[in-house]
Motif scaffolding. Structure first.
Motif, PDB file in Angstrom:
ATOM      1  N   THR A  43      41.600  29.846  47.312  1.00 40.78           N
ATOM      2  CA  THR A  43      42.379  29.661  48.533  1.00 40.78           C
ATOM      3  C   THR A  43      42.998  28.263  48.588  1.00 40.78           C
ATOM      4  O   THR A  43      44.055  28.088  49.207  1.00 40.78           O
ATOM      5  CB  THR A  43      41.509  29.886  49.777  1.00 40.78           C
ATOM      6  N   PHE A  44      42.375  27.268  47.944  1.00 45.56           N
ATOM      7  CA  PHE A  44      43.000  25.942  47.901  1.00 45.56           C
ATOM      8  C   PHE A  44      44.199  25.999  46.958  1.00 45.56           C
ATOM      9  O   PHE A  44      44.060  26.236  45.761  1.00 45.56           O
ATOM     10  CB  PHE A  44      42.008  24.872  47.437  1.00 45.56           C
ATOM     11  N   GLY A  45      45.370  25.832  47.505  1.00 41.13           N
ATOM     12  CA  GLY A  45      46.597  25.941  46.727  1.00 41.13           C
ATOM     13  C   GLY A  45      47.064  27.365  46.521  1.00 41.13           C
ATOM     14  O   GLY A  45      48.162  27.587  46.015  1.00 41.13           O
ATOM     15  N   GLY A  46      46.231  28.355  46.872  1.00 44.16           N
ATOM     16  CA  GLY A  46      46.610  29.755  46.706  1.00 44.16           C
ATOM     17  C   GLY A  46      46.902  30.118  45.263  1.00 44.16           C
ATOM     18  O   GLY A  46      47.743  30.973  44.987  1.00 44.16           O
ATOM     19  N   GLU A  47      46.176  29.514  44.315  1.00 44.70           N
ATOM     20  CA  GLU A  47      46.573  29.620  42.915  1.00 44.70           C
ATOM     21  C   GLU A  47      45.560  30.368  42.061  1.00 44.70           C
ATOM     22  O   GLU A  47      44.383  30.517  42.421  1.00 44.70           O
ATOM     23  CB  GLU A  47      46.805  28.238  42.324  1.00 44.70           C
ATOM     24  N   LEU A  48      46.032  30.829  40.894  1.00 42.24           N
ATOM     25  CA  LEU A  48      45.160  31.396  39.877  1.00 42.24           C
ATOM     26  C   LEU A  48      44.172  30.343  39.386  1.00 42.24           C
ATOM     27  O   LEU A  48      44.518  29.162  39.250  1.00 42.24           O
ATOM     28  CB  LEU A  48      45.977  31.879  38.683  1.00 42.24           C
ATOM     29  N   SER A  49      42.926  30.780  39.085  1.00 41.26           N
ATOM     30  CA  SER A  49      41.964  29.848  38.505  1.00 41.26           C
ATOM     31  C   SER A  49      41.272  30.399  37.266  1.00 41.26           C
ATOM     32  O   SER A  49      40.573  29.648  36.579  1.00 41.26           O
ATOM     33  CB  SER A  49      40.915  29.437  39.549  1.00 41.26           C
ATOM     34  N   SER A  50      41.444  31.688  36.956  1.00 44.81           N
ATOM     35  CA  SER A  50      40.840  32.237  35.742  1.00 44.81           C
ATOM     36  C   SER A  50      41.483  33.574  35.401  1.00 44.81           C
ATOM     37  O   SER A  50      41.788  34.362  36.303  1.00 44.81           O
ATOM     38  CB  SER A  50      39.323  32.425  35.923  1.00 44.81           C
ATOM     39  N   ILE A  51      41.683  33.807  34.109  1.00 45.05           N
ATOM     40  CA  ILE A  51      42.080  35.115  33.583  1.00 45.05           C
ATOM     41  C   ILE A  51      41.217  35.339  32.345  1.00 45.05           C
ATOM     42  O   ILE A  51      41.420  34.703  31.311  1.00 45.05           O
ATOM     43  CB  ILE A  51      43.570  35.174  33.188  1.00 45.05           C
ATOM     44  N   ARG A  52      40.252  36.235  32.461  1.00 44.28           N
ATOM     45  CA  ARG A  52      39.289  36.435  31.377  1.00 44.28           C
ATOM     46  C   ARG A  52      39.283  37.904  30.969  1.00 44.28           C
ATOM     47  O   ARG A  52      39.234  38.795  31.824  1.00 44.28           O
ATOM     48  CB  ARG A  52      37.904  36.008  31.847  1.00 44.28           C
ATOM     49  N   ASN A  53      39.341  38.156  29.660  1.00 45.21           N
ATOM     50  CA  ASN A  53      39.320  39.546  29.204  1.00 45.21           C
ATOM     51  C   ASN A  53      37.882  40.046  29.058  1.00 45.21           C
ATOM     52  O   ASN A  53      36.913  39.294  29.266  1.00 45.21           O
ATOM     53  CB  ASN A  53      40.140  39.724  27.928  1.00 45.21           C
ATOM     54  N   LYS A  54      37.721  41.312  28.693  1.00 41.02           N
ATOM     55  CA  LYS A  54      36.376  41.906  28.656  1.00 41.02           C
ATOM     56  C   LYS A  54      35.513  41.327  27.547  1.00 41.02           C
ATOM     57  O   LYS A  54      34.281  41.449  27.587  1.00 41.02           O
ATOM     58  CB  LYS A  54      36.473  43.423  28.534  1.00 41.02           C
ATOM     59  N   GLU A  55      36.144  40.669  26.553  1.00 49.02           N
ATOM     60  CA  GLU A  55      35.374  39.988  25.510  1.00 49.02           C
ATOM     61  C   GLU A  55      34.968  38.583  25.935  1.00 49.02           C
ATOM     62  O   GLU A  55      34.290  37.872  25.193  1.00 49.02           O
ATOM     63  CB  GLU A  55      36.183  39.903  24.214  1.00 49.02           C
ATOM     64  N   GLY A  56      35.404  38.169  27.114  1.00 51.89           N
ATOM     65  CA  GLY A  56      35.044  36.849  27.617  1.00 51.89           C
ATOM     66  C   GLY A  56      35.999  35.740  27.248  1.00 51.89           C
ATOM     67  O   GLY A  56      35.718  34.558  27.514  1.00 51.89           O
ATOM     68  N   VAL A  57      37.153  36.066  26.653  1.00 57.35           N
ATOM     69  CA  VAL A  57      38.136  35.044  26.292  1.00 57.35           C
ATOM     70  C   VAL A  57      38.878  34.601  27.554  1.00 57.35           C
ATOM     71  O   VAL A  57      39.447  35.421  28.269  1.00 57.35           O
ATOM     72  CB  VAL A  57      39.130  35.567  25.243  1.00 57.35           C
ATOM     73  N   GLU A  58      38.851  33.307  27.825  1.00 54.75           N
ATOM     74  CA  GLU A  58      39.558  32.734  28.973  1.00 54.75           C
ATOM     75  C   GLU A  58      40.975  32.366  28.557  1.00 54.75           C
ATOM     76  O   GLU A  58      41.177  31.644  27.573  1.00 54.75           O
ATOM     77  CB  GLU A  58      38.827  31.486  29.472  1.00 54.75           C
ATOM     78  N   TYR A  59      41.963  32.879  29.289  1.00 50.93           N
ATOM     79  CA  TYR A  59      43.366  32.626  28.967  1.00 50.93           C
ATOM     80  C   TYR A  59      43.957  31.489  29.801  1.00 50.93           C
ATOM     81  O   TYR A  59      44.865  30.796  29.336  1.00 50.93           O
ATOM     82  CB  TYR A  59      44.191  33.906  29.180  1.00 50.93           C
ATOM     83  N   LEU A  60      43.483  31.300  31.012  1.00 49.28           N
ATOM     84  CA  LEU A  60      44.066  30.268  31.874  1.00 49.28           C
ATOM     85  C   LEU A  60      43.419  28.915  31.591  1.00 49.28           C
ATOM     86  O   LEU A  60      42.199  28.813  31.397  1.00 49.28           O
ATOM     87  CB  LEU A  60      43.886  30.642  33.341  1.00 49.28           C
TER      88      LEU A  60
END
Length: 297
Positions: A16-33
């Motif tokens: 909610t702070f900044g209304g921004e994305l903070s994580s994009i993680r696939n089912k293998e656990g790879v973090e993209y953001l």
């Protein structure tokens, strides 16, 4: 507050702070953001409004019905460090909302509402900005943009140079001169950049001086792909006129792919906000949407 959307393919987190994305993680656990390591850059994916980039001396003027007003606009605007309200939450959708307040009205003299909608479907995250002019009799000029940064490399056995950007179309373009000390540009002083190129190999040296402003692209989508693992993502930005590429000059292990409706003040422009190139003029009570999409490949 951090809120998650999850399906069989991805878990996406927003704050909610900044209304921004903070994580994009696939089912293998790879973090993209990008996770905001302050050694390089503490940000992640700020939302830019009502300006993308910088204005001259941090100051603009407005023609209003009761005269001329001067306001201060910091780089990238007024909402990226404010707390948003969670307006709606379902299994695959979040809606954040922010409105003008007394502080914003001192420097951007328009009553507004900005909603940010995050939707998760399969491996796609759709981000929609909805901008509403709450004024009853005053046109509202604005710009809006995203600043999502992605980890690069994604995997421990890869290097930055293993990655490339692949454009939707073969590109030939130049880029405007960027004044790194101010963030301003000169649209008329340009450097050739791409020459019938379908792709751009990544290397840290690209960002030694600062960002790369692509304001002449024919493409409306770009892929960030590892030539080694094949992992990556695609960014579709049909509602935006510009794509900005950025990383830090200390070899930051990320790249920001930034869809902007407009860019920093150019040398030939004046200081009246509503006269800036590409500015959007929103009629009283009108709402306009701008959407981009991230697809994990």
């Amino acid at each position: 507050m951090v809120i998650a959307l999850k399906n069989d393919d991805l878990e996406v987190q927003c704050k909610t702070f900044g209304g921004e994305l903070s994580s994009i993680r696939n089912k293998e656990g790879v973090e993209y953001l990008w996770q905001g390591d302050p050694e390089y850059w503490s940000g992640q994916a700020p939302v830019l409004f009502p300006i993308c980039g910088s204005v001259r001396n941090g100051q603009v003027q407005y023609h209003l019905k009761d005269g001329v007003k001067t306001g201060q606009l910091p780089r990238h605007g007024l909402i990226r460090k404010r707390e948003f309200k969670l307006k709606e939450q379902t299994d695959n959708r979040l809606v954040f909302e922010i409105t003008s307040n007394d502080e914003s009205l001192q420097n951007y003299p328009y009553h507004f509402r900005v909603e940010i909608v995050y939707e998760l479907q399969g491996k796609e995250i759709t981000i929609t900005y909805r901008v509403q002019n709450l004024e009853s009799d005053q046109v509202m000029p604005y710009f809006i943009g995203g600043h999502p940064a992605f980890r690069c490399p994604l995997l421990a056995d890869e290097d930055y140079e293993d990655y490339e950007l692949i454009f939707e179309k073969e590109e030939s373009c130049s880029i405007p001169h960027l004044f790194t000390e101010t963030g301003l540009v000169d649209r008329l002083q340009r450097t050739p950049f791409l020459d019938h190129s379908p792709s751009l190999p990544l290397r840290h040296e690209l960002f030694e001086k600062d960002a790369i402003i692509l304001d002449q692209l024919a493409s409306k989508s770009v892929k960030l792909i590892s030539k080694k693992s094949g992992k990556g993502l695609e960014l579709d930005f049909a509602d935006f006129e510009n794509l900005v590429l950025w990383s830090t000059n200390n070899k930051g292990p990320f790249i920001a792919l930034e869809p902007w409706t407009g860019i920093s003040t150019s040398a030939e422009e004046g200081d009246f906000f509503e006269d800036k190139k590409g500015v959007i003029q929103l009629a009283p009570q009108e709402t306009r949407s701008h959407q981009y999409r991230i697809t994990i490949l």
